[in-house]
Design a protein around this motif. Structure first.
Motif, PDB file in Angstrom:
ATOM      1  N   PRO A   1     -19.148  54.510  54.810  1.00  0.00           N
ATOM      2  CA  PRO A   1     -18.071  54.303  53.839  1.00  0.00           C
ATOM      3  C   PRO A   1     -17.148  55.524  53.850  1.00  0.00           C
ATOM      4  CG  PRO A   1     -20.064  55.009  52.686  1.00  0.00           C
ATOM      5  CD  PRO A   1     -20.391  55.029  54.158  1.00  0.00           C
ATOM      6  N   THR A   2     -17.642  56.618  54.401  1.00  0.00           N
ATOM      7  CA  THR A   2     -16.984  57.910  54.565  1.00  0.00           C
ATOM      8  C   THR A   2     -18.022  58.755  55.300  1.00  0.00           C
ATOM      9  OG1 THR A   2     -16.039  59.807  53.402  1.00  0.00           O
ATOM     10  CG2 THR A   2     -17.832  58.691  52.287  1.00  0.00           C
ATOM     11  N   SER A   3     -17.622  59.849  55.942  1.00  0.00           N
ATOM     12  CA  SER A   3     -18.566  60.477  56.875  1.00  0.00           C
ATOM     13  C   SER A   3     -19.055  61.879  56.502  1.00  0.00           C
ATOM     14  CB  SER A   3     -17.960  60.500  58.281  1.00  0.00           C
ATOM     15  OG  SER A   3     -17.585  59.205  58.668  1.00  0.00           O
ATOM     16  N   GLU A   4     -18.953  62.254  55.226  1.00  0.00           N
ATOM     17  CA  GLU A   4     -19.417  63.595  54.837  1.00  0.00           C
ATOM     18  C   GLU A   4     -20.821  63.878  55.348  1.00  0.00           C
ATOM     19  OE1 GLU A   4     -17.458  61.902  52.968  1.00  0.00           O
ATOM     20  OE2 GLU A   4     -15.875  63.338  52.505  1.00  0.00           O
ATOM     21  N   THR A   5     -21.722  62.937  55.125  1.00  0.00           N
ATOM     22  CA  THR A   5     -23.129  63.190  55.456  1.00  0.00           C
ATOM     23  C   THR A   5     -23.335  63.357  56.968  1.00  0.00           C
ATOM     24  OG1 THR A   5     -23.527  60.813  55.413  1.00  0.00           O
ATOM     25  CG2 THR A   5     -24.043  62.034  53.408  1.00  0.00           C
ATOM     26  N   LEU A   6     -22.594  62.584  57.758  1.00  0.00           N
ATOM     27  CA  LEU A   6     -22.712  62.715  59.211  1.00  0.00           C
ATOM     28  C   LEU A   6     -22.169  64.048  59.689  1.00  0.00           C
ATOM     29  CD1 LEU A   6     -21.647  59.167  60.391  1.00  0.00           C
ATOM     30  CD2 LEU A   6     -23.888  60.204  60.696  1.00  0.00           C
ATOM     31  N   PHE A   7     -21.032  64.447  59.104  1.00  0.00           N
ATOM     32  CA  PHE A   7     -20.467  65.739  59.490  1.00  0.00           C
ATOM     33  C   PHE A   7     -21.436  66.872  59.112  1.00  0.00           C
ATOM     34  CE2 PHE A   7     -16.515  63.618  60.377  1.00  0.00           C
ATOM     35  CZ  PHE A   7     -15.916  64.423  61.334  1.00  0.00           C
ATOM     36  N   CYS A   8     -22.063  66.736  57.937  1.00  0.00           N
ATOM     37  CA  CYS A   8     -23.002  67.776  57.505  1.00  0.00           C
ATOM     38  C   CYS A   8     -24.179  67.867  58.473  1.00  0.00           C
ATOM     39  CB  CYS A   8     -23.512  67.471  56.098  1.00  0.00           C
ATOM     40  SG  CYS A   8     -22.286  67.836  54.839  1.00  0.00           S
ATOM     41  N   ASP A   9     -24.702  66.725  58.867  1.00  0.00           N
ATOM     42  CA  ASP A   9     -25.832  66.683  59.780  1.00  0.00           C
ATOM     43  C   ASP A   9     -25.471  67.328  61.114  1.00  0.00           C
ATOM     44  OD1 ASP A   9     -28.517  65.833  60.170  1.00  0.00           O
ATOM     45  OD2 ASP A   9     -27.795  64.232  61.481  1.00  0.00           O
ATOM     46  N   PHE A  10     -24.232  67.094  61.533  1.00  0.00           N
ATOM     47  CA  PHE A  10     -23.712  67.668  62.777  1.00  0.00           C
ATOM     48  C   PHE A  10     -23.478  69.177  62.620  1.00  0.00           C
ATOM     49  CE2 PHE A  10     -19.293  68.243  64.730  1.00  0.00           C
ATOM     50  CZ  PHE A  10     -19.756  68.700  65.945  1.00  0.00           C
ATOM     51  N   TYR A  11     -22.831  69.568  61.535  1.00  0.00           N
ATOM     52  CA  TYR A  11     -22.531  70.997  61.311  1.00  0.00           C
ATOM     53  C   TYR A  11     -23.807  71.850  61.194  1.00  0.00           C
ATOM     54  CZ  TYR A  11     -17.496  70.178  60.567  1.00  0.00           C
ATOM     55  OH  TYR A  11     -16.177  69.867  60.728  1.00  0.00           O
ATOM     56  N   LYS A  12     -24.823  71.240  60.612  1.00  0.00           N
ATOM     57  CA  LYS A  12     -26.108  71.942  60.441  1.00  0.00           C
ATOM     58  C   LYS A  12     -26.613  72.492  61.782  1.00  0.00           C
ATOM     59  CE  LYS A  12     -29.646  69.482  60.316  1.00  0.00           C
ATOM     60  NZ  LYS A  12     -30.430  68.303  60.181  1.00  0.00           N
ATOM     61  N   ASN A  13     -26.375  71.726  62.857  1.00  0.00           N
ATOM     62  CA  ASN A  13     -26.839  72.149  64.180  1.00  0.00           C
ATOM     63  C   ASN A  13     -25.786  72.896  64.972  1.00  0.00           C
ATOM     64  OD1 ASN A  13     -29.291  70.731  63.750  1.00  0.00           O
ATOM     65  ND2 ASN A  13     -28.228  68.821  64.281  1.00  0.00           N
ATOM     66  N   ASP A  14     -24.548  72.751  64.563  1.00  0.00           N
ATOM     67  CA  ASP A  14     -23.446  73.281  65.363  1.00  0.00           C
ATOM     68  C   ASP A  14     -22.948  74.636  64.864  1.00  0.00           C
ATOM     69  OD1 ASP A  14     -21.914  72.528  67.669  1.00  0.00           O
ATOM     70  OD2 ASP A  14     -20.157  72.415  66.364  1.00  0.00           O
ATOM     71  N   ILE A  15     -23.278  74.961  63.626  1.00  0.00           N
ATOM     72  CA  ILE A  15     -22.795  76.215  63.047  1.00  0.00           C
ATOM     73  C   ILE A  15     -23.973  77.178  62.905  1.00  0.00           C
ATOM     74  CG2 ILE A  15     -21.811  77.289  60.963  1.00  0.00           C
ATOM     75  CD1 ILE A  15     -20.340  74.581  60.493  1.00  0.00           C
ATOM     76  N   HIS A  16     -23.857  78.368  63.517  1.00  0.00           N
ATOM     77  CA  HIS A  16     -24.933  79.353  63.422  1.00  0.00           C
ATOM     78  C   HIS A  16     -24.422  80.703  62.929  1.00  0.00           C
ATOM     79  CE1 HIS A  16     -27.383  76.521  65.604  1.00  0.00           C
ATOM     80  NE2 HIS A  16     -26.406  76.400  66.478  1.00  0.00           N
ATOM     81  N   SER A  17     -23.222  81.053  63.405  1.00  0.00           N
ATOM     82  CA  SER A  17     -22.702  82.397  63.161  1.00  0.00           C
ATOM     83  C   SER A  17     -21.316  82.300  62.534  1.00  0.00           C
ATOM     84  CB  SER A  17     -22.631  83.117  64.503  1.00  0.00           C
ATOM     85  OG  SER A  17     -21.564  84.023  64.538  1.00  0.00           O
ATOM     86  N   TYR A  18     -20.856  83.389  61.948  1.00  0.00           N
ATOM     87  CA  TYR A  18     -19.479  83.438  61.436  1.00  0.00           C
ATOM     88  C   TYR A  18     -18.481  83.171  62.561  1.00  0.00           C
ATOM     89  CZ  TYR A  18     -19.136  88.123  63.487  1.00  0.00           C
ATOM     90  OH  TYR A  18     -19.116  89.164  64.358  1.00  0.00           O
ATOM     91  N   ARG A  19     -18.911  83.429  63.815  1.00  0.00           N
ATOM     92  CA  ARG A  19     -18.026  83.168  64.955  1.00  0.00           C
ATOM     93  C   ARG A  19     -17.784  81.680  65.162  1.00  0.00           C
ATOM     94  NH1 ARG A  19     -21.751  86.743  67.022  1.00  0.00           N
ATOM     95  NH2 ARG A  19     -21.039  88.895  67.069  1.00  0.00           N
ATOM     96  N   ASP A  20     -18.657  80.842  64.617  1.00  0.00           N
ATOM     97  CA  ASP A  20     -18.491  79.381  64.753  1.00  0.00           C
ATOM     98  C   ASP A  20     -17.539  78.818  63.692  1.00  0.00           C
ATOM     99  OD1 ASP A  20     -20.400  79.429  66.795  1.00  0.00           O
ATOM    100  OD2 ASP A  20     -22.052  79.211  65.341  1.00  0.00           O
ATOM    101  N   LEU A  21     -17.038  79.667  62.829  1.00  0.00           N
ATOM    102  CA  LEU A  21     -16.216  79.197  61.717  1.00  0.00           C
ATOM    103  C   LEU A  21     -14.773  79.685  61.855  1.00  0.00           C
ATOM    104  CD1 LEU A  21     -18.772  79.800  58.826  1.00  0.00           C
ATOM    105  CD2 LEU A  21     -18.069  77.601  59.783  1.00  0.00           C
ATOM    106  N   PRO A  22     -13.791  78.995  61.269  1.00  0.00           N
ATOM    107  CA  PRO A  22     -13.972  77.722  60.584  1.00  0.00           C
ATOM    108  C   PRO A  22     -14.064  76.546  61.564  1.00  0.00           C
ATOM    109  CG  PRO A  22     -11.649  78.316  60.601  1.00  0.00           C
ATOM    110  CD  PRO A  22     -12.386  79.435  61.278  1.00  0.00           C
TER     111      PRO A  22
END
Ligand SMILES: [Zn+2]
Length: 476
Positions: free
Chosen positions: A113-134
């Motif tokens: 219905p919207t993808s917040e939860t999918l993005f969160c699940d993806f970001y959880k594995n894709d973001i590790h360091s401040y260098r990965d942001l934003p």
């Protein structure tokens, strides 16, 4: 007689606005109904408008550093349930997939219905360091919400949209992005759709499920009803905590990210129809008109007429131009141009050719002018700009003349019952007052505008000290 038929079939907007709307979406061939209730076919004339919206929005997104991605359309139930407010907000309207082929699934999947939860699940594995942001990602897709009452473009079970999802190292940066995208939306609506909007913040009651704050742009339709036209949410670190999205910061400590999301939908096509349309059909702002100029040959069988029409088309190649050389009568073609909302029509016949001129007629005002053929490109270009500007000004004047002020419940009732439009009124900040106004008058708080005014010292509903000015209205 045949010339009039097309137009006669539309209900007058003053008589029955809802029916007028339905007539326009059908007669202008924007959509068709399907055998799936609440789902529509978006036909070429409608989809071309969406493509122009999409292209121009996407360019603006990318200019701010947005990158496009694509995520799956299915969300496992356990993922949807991770953020409590979010699942409560969406559970009543999600569609579930329970089988894969003939086999029952171990865990059912909801159609996003919207993808917040999918993005969160993806970001959880894709973001590790401040260098990965934003992370500043967006996806163009369709979503499904099992609405009970549906209307083409305004509320359908499946609709097209874009959803931006970002992750930041700090709350300040997330807030900045939330407001940046709201401003981008507002600017897009005004400059491209010729639709003025009120920018503001939603109250706690009206904010998005799971958001810390929701910002909105609200537009006023011709019938005086409001339409939420785009929203931008700041999630704080709520989702990050629910999903465990952490990064190692420069100081070597583990921190949660701050997130935003923002979206606009095919609803905007409904807004264009209801802000600009008239009793002859659609009126499209030139920047989203799939055809900006239609050339209609008069007495097209006479020698040289069609050739001249095509030569004009070539000369107007900077614009989206068509020659209507069908075998229908000119009067029928005029009605069709009006129904489809094509901003400019050029009429060219044997006498015009002889005199070295043509007639141009603008859709929004129906004003006709004679133009020398050598000046057509310049005149048409300037006229398209003028139409775009005038349409925005007219819509703004309509909105302003349909915006009222209420200081107490008697005034609020009087306005809501007799003068459709926005009502500005002070509010104490208590949800109970919002509930009373909604229950009594079916009006909701649209937003607490950024541009606040002090209309009075007391709440319109309870008389207690006022905290905020709020735009109220009945909404789509
Ligand atoms: Zn109150």
């Amino acid at each position: 007689m045949a010339d009039k038929k097309l137009v006669e079939a539309i209900t007058s907007m003053d008589e029955d606005f809802a029916q007028w709307y339905t007539d326009v979406v059908k007669k202008a061939e924007l959509i068709d109904y399907t055998s799936v209730k609440g789902c529509m076919v978006i036909k070429p004339a409608g989809y071309a408008i969406w493509e122009l919206i999409q292209k121009q929005l996407d360019d603006r997104f990318k200019a701010t550093g947005v990158e496009n991605v694509y995520l799956p359309m299915f969300i496992p139930e356990s993922l949807l349930q991770k953020e409590k407010d979010h699942v409560e907000g969406f559970a009543p309207e999600v569609a579930w997939v329970t089988h894969g082929g003939l086999t029952p699934l171990q865990e059912r999947l909801c159609v996003r219905p919207t993808s917040e939860t999918l993005f969160c699940d993806f970001y959880k594995n894709d973001i590790h360091s401040y260098r990965d942001l934003p992370k500043v990602y967006n996806q163009w897709c369709s979503v499904v919400r099992w609405e009970k009452e549906t209307r083409p473009f305004l509320r359908s079970r499946e609709f097209l949209w874009q959803e931006g999802h970002t992750a930041h190292a700090t709350m300040e940066e997330a807030e900045e992005r939330t407001i940046q995208m709201l401003n981008l939306y507002a600017d897009f609506c005004e400059q491209v759709l010729a639709m003025p909007v009120i920018k503001g913040r939603k109250t706690e009651k009206e904010k998005f499920a799971g958001a810390e704050s929701t910002y909105t742009i609200e537009a006023l339709m011709h019938d005086g009803k409001a339409l939420q036209s785009g929203t931008s949410h700041n999630f704080g670190d709520g989702f990050a905590k629910a999903f465990g999205i952490q990064f190692t910061d420069k100081d070597n400590t583990l921190k949660y990210v701050y997130q935003t999301s923002w979206g606009m939908t095919t609803r905007l096509i409904g807004a264009i129809i209801m802000v600009h349309g008239d009793n002859s059909g659609l009126v499209l702002p030139p920047r989203v008109a799939p055809t900006q100029i239609v050339i209609i040959p008069i007495q097209q069988k006479k020698e040289g007429v069609l050739e001249t029409a095509y030569a004009l088309k070539d000369r107007l190649s900077n614009f989206r131009v068509k020659v209507d050389d069908s075998d229908k009568s000119p009067g029928w073609k005029f009605s069709e141009q009006e129904m489809r909302g094509i901003p400019i029509r050029v009429e060219i016949g044997p006498k015009d050719i002889e005199a070295g001129k043509c007639v141009i007629c603008r859709r929004d005002t129906r004003e006709k002018t004679e133009v020398a053929l050598d000046e057509l490109e310049v005149t048409a270009g300037a006229l398209l700009e003028q139409i775009q500007t005038d349409m925005l000004e007219r819509a703004r004047a309509h909105r302003d003349s349909h915006t009222y002020v209420a200081e107490n419940m008697d005034q609020l009732e009087e306005i809501l019952n007799s003068k459709p439009g926005f009502v500005k009124a002070m509010w104490c900040g208590d949800q109970a007052c919002e509930d009373i106004i909604k229950e009594k008058y079916a009006a909701t708080s649209r937003c607490m505008p950024f541009e606040q005014e002090r209309l009075s010292d007391t709440c319109v509903c309870c008389g207690k000290p006022a905290k905020k000015m709020v735009y109220w209205g009945r909404a789509y």
